[in-house]
Design an enzyme around this catalytic site. Structure first.
Site, mmCIF file in Angstrom:
data_model
loop_
_atom_site.group_PDB
_atom_site.id
_atom_site.type_symbol
_atom_site.label_atom_id
_atom_site.label_comp_id
_atom_site.label_asym_id
_atom_site.label_seq_id
_atom_site.Cartn_x
_atom_site.Cartn_y
_atom_site.Cartn_z
ATOM 1 N N LYS A 121 0.844 -1.206 0.000
ATOM 2 C CA LYS A 121 0.000 0.000 0.000
ATOM 3 C C LYS A 121 0.876 1.251 0.000
ATOM 4 C CE LYS A 121 -3.789 -2.523 2.040
ATOM 5 N NZ LYS A 121 -4.486 -3.021 3.230
ATOM 6 N N ASP B 216 -11.700 2.426 3.591
ATOM 7 C CA ASP B 216 -11.945 0.980 3.480
ATOM 8 C C ASP B 216 -13.438 0.690 3.342
ATOM 9 O OD1 ASP B 216 -9.888 -0.791 3.273
ATOM 10 O OD2 ASP B 216 -9.513 -0.933 5.438
ATOM 11 N N GLN C 230 -4.826 -1.771 9.406
ATOM 12 C CA GLN C 230 -4.627 -3.114 8.849
ATOM 13 C C GLN C 230 -5.141 -4.166 9.825
ATOM 14 O OE1 GLN C 230 -3.295 -3.718 5.660
ATOM 15 N NE2 GLN C 230 -4.010 -5.789 6.099
#
Ligand code: NDP
Length: 284
Positions: free
Chosen positions: A52, A119, A96
């Site tokens: 990422k 997200d 994460q």
């Protein structure tokens, strides 16, 4: 014989567009910023986070990394989220998963400002998607939709069968297809006669996590097949949830594994971050 839907190529095109949008925003004095929070040493998570970060750098997006030790307290993590929520340089916050056991994942995700929830997992954003007025849409299913759009698949009036009902893939992709006016059937482990359900589909989206469980013989002649599954078989080989070779013979278009849906997920994270930065630039 099917057309292979090239996820790598679609993702590469989109990343060029994202880079151009980012450059425009930077010229206006708004550099898109993504905060990435990693707690602990989970090797797979470290790999995802570094992918990422690299993708952000390539697109010109500022990536603000927070790599915290496994023993970080829940209170400290919540305090960091609050700080990032208030930070004007940050357009997106990504925590994460999985988090260590002593931290309540839902508590952390719920604290992320819905306006920075790139997200798309915050209950507010799930509700917005469910009510047909999305703010941020989760990356993997959103990537599936972009692939279908860029392959020229019009979902209006089509029979879509989604195999899998998880919160991160199956359910949201079903809602997204519904928003595109498809007739959607969601299948799962208790579904009866899955082969018949799949055989009725113009578009099959498989997100199961079981290697090649959707058989090629079930696919309707000319259907479009999107395989979200990523399953490791043996030491190195990756296979999807669809029996690819047999499905390839019947489908009109199909995504390979690897090189299909996979490259779209991080692309959509960058996309959502830039959308968020555009909202900041517009004073929203
Ligand atoms: P989950 O394990 O959360 O969900 C799997 C779903 O499949 C469940 O709804 C389950 O049903 C259903 N299922 C399991 N077995 C069967 C069966 N025999 N028949 C019918 N349905 C079944 O998985 P995820 O949604 O998180 O992921 C699915 C796949 O997608 C995985 O291979 C994962 O690696 C991959 N993935 C890929 C991503 C990417 O490319 N970037 C991102 C995210 C996921 P039930 O609810 O009844 O248990």
């Amino acid at each position: 014989m099917a057309t292979v839907i090239d996820g790598k190529a679609i993702a590469a095109d989109m990343r060029e567009e994202i880079k151009a949008d980012t450059a425009e925003l930077v010229a206006q004095g708004v550099t898109p910023g993504l905060a990435v929070v990693l707690v602990g040493e989970d090797p797979a998570s470290r790999v995802y986070v570094s992918m990422k970060e690299k993708a952000c750098a390539a697109a010109g997006i500022f990536s603000d990394e927070h790599k915290l030790p496994a023993e970080t307290s829940e209170a400290d993590l919540l305090a960091l989220i609050e700080k990032l929520n208030a930070d004007e340089k940050i357009d997106g916050i990504l925590v994460q998963l999985p988090l260590p056991d002593h931290i309540d994942e839902a508590k952390v995700l719920d604290l992320i400002s819905p306006k920075k929830d790139v997200d798309g997992f915050h209950p507010y954003n799930v509700g917005r998607l469910a009510t047909g007025n999305p703010l941020f849409q989760p990356c993997t299913p959103y990537g599936v939709m972009k692939m279908l759009e860029r392959t020229g698949v019009d979902l209006k009036g089509k029979e879509v069968v989604v195999v899998g009902r998880s919160n991160i893939v199956g359910k949201p992709v079903a809602l997204m297809c519904l928003a595109e006016h498809a007739t959607v059937t969601i299948c799962h482990s208790r579904t009866q006669d899955l082969p018949a359900k799949v055989a009725a589909a113009d578009v099959v989206i498989a997100a199961v996590g079981v290697p090649e469980m959707v058989k090629g013989a079930w696919i309707k002649e000319g259907a479009v097949v999107i395989d979200v599954g990523v399953n490791r078989v043996g030491e190195k080989k990756l296979v999807g949830d669809v029996e690819y070779d047999a499905a390839f013979e019947r489908a009109s278009a199909i995504t390979p594994v690897p090189g299909g849906v996979g490259p779209m997920t991080i692309t959509m994270l960058l996309y959502n971050t830039v959308v968020s930065a555009k909202r900041r630039a517009a004073g929203e």
